[in-house]
Design a protein around this motif. Structure first.
Motif, PDB file in Angstrom:
ATOM      1  N   ALA A  70      -0.436  12.711 -11.209  1.00 37.02           N
ATOM      2  CA  ALA A  70       0.479  13.115 -12.284  1.00 37.02           C
ATOM      3  C   ALA A  70       1.897  13.283 -11.748  1.00 37.02           C
ATOM      4  O   ALA A  70       2.868  12.843 -12.373  1.00 37.02           O
ATOM      5  N   GLY A  71       2.021  13.919 -10.583  1.00 32.57           N
ATOM      6  CA  GLY A  71       3.348  14.098  -9.994  1.00 32.57           C
ATOM      7  C   GLY A  71       4.001  12.769  -9.674  1.00 32.57           C
ATOM      8  O   GLY A  71       5.209  12.580  -9.887  1.00 32.57           O
ATOM      9  N   ALA A  72       3.200  11.838  -9.163  1.00 31.28           N
ATOM     10  CA  ALA A  72       3.725  10.512  -8.825  1.00 31.28           C
ATOM     11  C   ALA A  72       4.230   9.779 -10.069  1.00 31.28           C
ATOM     12  O   ALA A  72       5.240   9.071 -10.022  1.00 31.28           O
ATOM     13  N   ALA A  73       3.526   9.967 -11.183  1.00 31.41           N
ATOM     14  CA  ALA A  73       3.933   9.298 -12.427  1.00 31.41           C
ATOM     15  C   ALA A  73       5.300   9.791 -12.886  1.00 31.41           C
ATOM     16  O   ALA A  73       6.128   9.015 -13.389  1.00 31.41           O
ATOM     17  N   VAL A  74       5.566  11.084 -12.717  1.00 27.03           N
ATOM     18  CA  VAL A  74       6.867  11.632 -13.108  1.00 27.03           C
ATOM     19  C   VAL A  74       7.972  11.043 -12.232  1.00 27.03           C
ATOM     20  O   VAL A  74       9.012  10.592 -12.727  1.00 27.03           O
TER      21      VAL A  74
END
Length: 511
Positions: free
Chosen positions: A268-272
């Motif tokens: 999820a952090g990578a997607a942001v």
């Protein structure tokens, strides 16, 4: 002397630091603790902070209160961010904290959180135009900086914890889940028109950004284990993003550098971060280890020391002065430091036709000269080598990581170039061959400056250099009646080194 405790209770973790401000106004980090508490867990579904998260936080806060008592800390700045800000039981939780521990914790707005992150970055990274993002567990704060000033900022309620729960990306998410996640993030950030196609570097604050830096350092065999001001290209990010989003949960945990505590949140952090890269067109991410907590401290420090602003105009000069101020007064002969620095910079300017370097290299030499003897705090013997290591690892701001390593090497040779130092120092492979040519030239200049003040009397008042055929004639003006024999002898010992590095003979003329 004053000690200040800072508590930063976020949606994923809680951090506790103790800063000390000495009587000479120098400051230093005295203590630090961090625990993962996941206050944001389940918040998006229930709207409340879970009892488990509350109990984990309370356990930490009781420990922090005890540490403050042991360390006799009277002042505490405690703040809570998005999880408490958004939870319906947030106020009740803060009331319990105060009743049980005596700690008064305040909830800060997203805008203030963004401002504090800006202060943490602008005082520790020498950049003028960039976009800051602070990705936490339940929100991301963004600030656009132009010419060093924050011109736009906002907080968006999307974070690594809440997104992970919403899209179930903690296990083995399929392509549809990741696509839905990315679409949602893009929609949330889509209305922020001032980040569109800015083509500026992005500066990442928070655990996800730091973890990407760790993974990239491991993937590239980067020698320096330092995250603050680490630069990661968008291509390197994309390579890691692909690995993270295509591996199974078990294989994802095997990625070198990926924290086991963050492996469930990293997708999820990578997607942001990927969305921010794509929307801004940014070429690179600069990772900041400084953010909200440092911002809180700088505000307090400016108030405590009666400074006009919590922003420092020259962060390199400020951090060098601060570091020197934290060292024992026994090893700091300020008159000698100032003299060596003045002579080294003067020699750089006079020898410019021979070396051809510019303002940036001049700054590295100046910084090395200002700190060349700090290694004496460890031991007088081999103090040049100790100085090299200390400079490379000191909390200096305003230089790149490589520039700081180079500055350490320049100082490390202030008694002459030594192969022993190169062999002993683990970062010798980081500078390029051209960097090493520059290091050798600048360290020769520093060695001459150091030799000119061998007796610590500051007898040299001026230096002029003229070229006569292939000879550098160095004319040294001294104070009336000064005895310069020792300095003359010591400087002549460097003649062979000077000729090797600059391709010219050295002639000293005293007057």
């Amino acid at each position: 002397m004053e000690k200040l405790a800072i508590i930063d209770m976020g949606s994923n973790s809680i951090r506790f630091v103790v800063m000390q401000i000495a009587d000479n106004k120098s400051y230093s980090l005295q203590y630090q603790e961090k625990e993962t508490i996941r206050l944001g867990h389940g918040l998006s579904q229930t709207g409340v902070i879970s009892e488990e998260g509350i109990e984990k936080a309370m356990t930490c806060l009781h420990v922090y209160k005890h540490i403050m008592e042991v360390m006799d800390i009277k002042k505490c700045c405690a703040v809570a961010t998005a999880a408490v800000r958004n939870a319906s039981n947030g106020e009740e939780f803060l009331k319990r904290i105060n009743e049980e521990t005596g700690i008064t914790m305040s909830v800060i707005t997203g805008e203030r959180e963004a401002y504090l992150g800006y202060l943490g970055v602008i005082n520790t990274i020498a950049m003028k135009d960039f976009l800051i993002f602070d990705l936490g567990g339940a929100s991301v704060e963004m600030t656009l900086v132009r010419d060093g000033e924050a011109v736009h900022s906002l907080s968006v309620p999307i974070g690594a914890v809440t997104l992970t729960e919403k899209f179930g990306t903690q296990g083995n998410p399929d392509e549809d889940a990741i696509a839905s996640l990315t679409k949602f993030v893009r929609k949330k950030l889509g209305d922020v028109d001032w980040i569109q196609d800015i083509n500026l570097p992005i500066v990442g604050i928070g655990g996800t950004a730091r973890n990407f830096a760790k993974m990239d350092q491991r993937a590239t065999n980067y020698e320096l284990p330092k995250l603050h001001n680490y630069i990661m290209s968008v291509d390197h990010f994309d390579t890691l993003y692909y690995e993270i989003t295509t591996r199974s949960s078990a294989n994802r945990k095997k990625i070198p550098g990926l924290s086991s505590e963050r492996s469930d949140l990293i997708v999820a952090g990578a997607a942001v971060i990927k969305t921010i890269f794509e929307m801004t067109g940014s070429p690179e991410m600069v990772v900041s280890g400084c953010g909200l907590r440092e911002g809180l401290f700088y505000e307090h420090y400016a108030d405590c020391c009666h400074l006009p602003s919590p922003r420092f105009s020259d962060i390199l000069d400020f951090s060098v002065r601060n570091f020197l101020g934290t060292l024992s007064g026994v090893i700091i002969n300020q008159a000698h430091y100032d003299q060596v620095t003045r002579i080294a910079v003067k020699l750089f300017d006079e020898l410019q036709p021979l070396h051809g370097y510019g303002p940036r290299q001049r700054l590295l030499l100046q910084t090395a000269a200002r700190m060349h003897d700090v290694g004496k705090i460890i031991n007088f013997y081999d103090h040049a080598r100790h100085s090299a290591f200390m400079i490379a690892h000191a909390p200096l701001y305003g230089l790149t990581q490589l520039e700081q390593i180079i500055t350490g090497f320049i100082a490390g040779f202030h008694h002459g170039i030594s192969r022993k130092i190169v062999r002993a120092y683990r970062y010798a492979n980081m500078p390029s061959s051209d960097d090493w040519v520059m290091i050798r030239k600048l360290s020769t200049i520093l060695a001459l400056a150091e030799a000119s003040d061998l007796t610590y009397e500051q007898i040299v008042t001026d230096i002029d250099v003229t070229m006569a055929e292939n000879v550098a004639v160095m004319i040294l003006t001294t104070t009336p009646g000064a005895t310069y024999n020792a300095a003359d002898y010591e400087m002549k010992q460097l003649s062979k080194q000077f000729k090797k590095e600059f391709g010219a003979s050295l002639l000293l003329v005293w007057k």
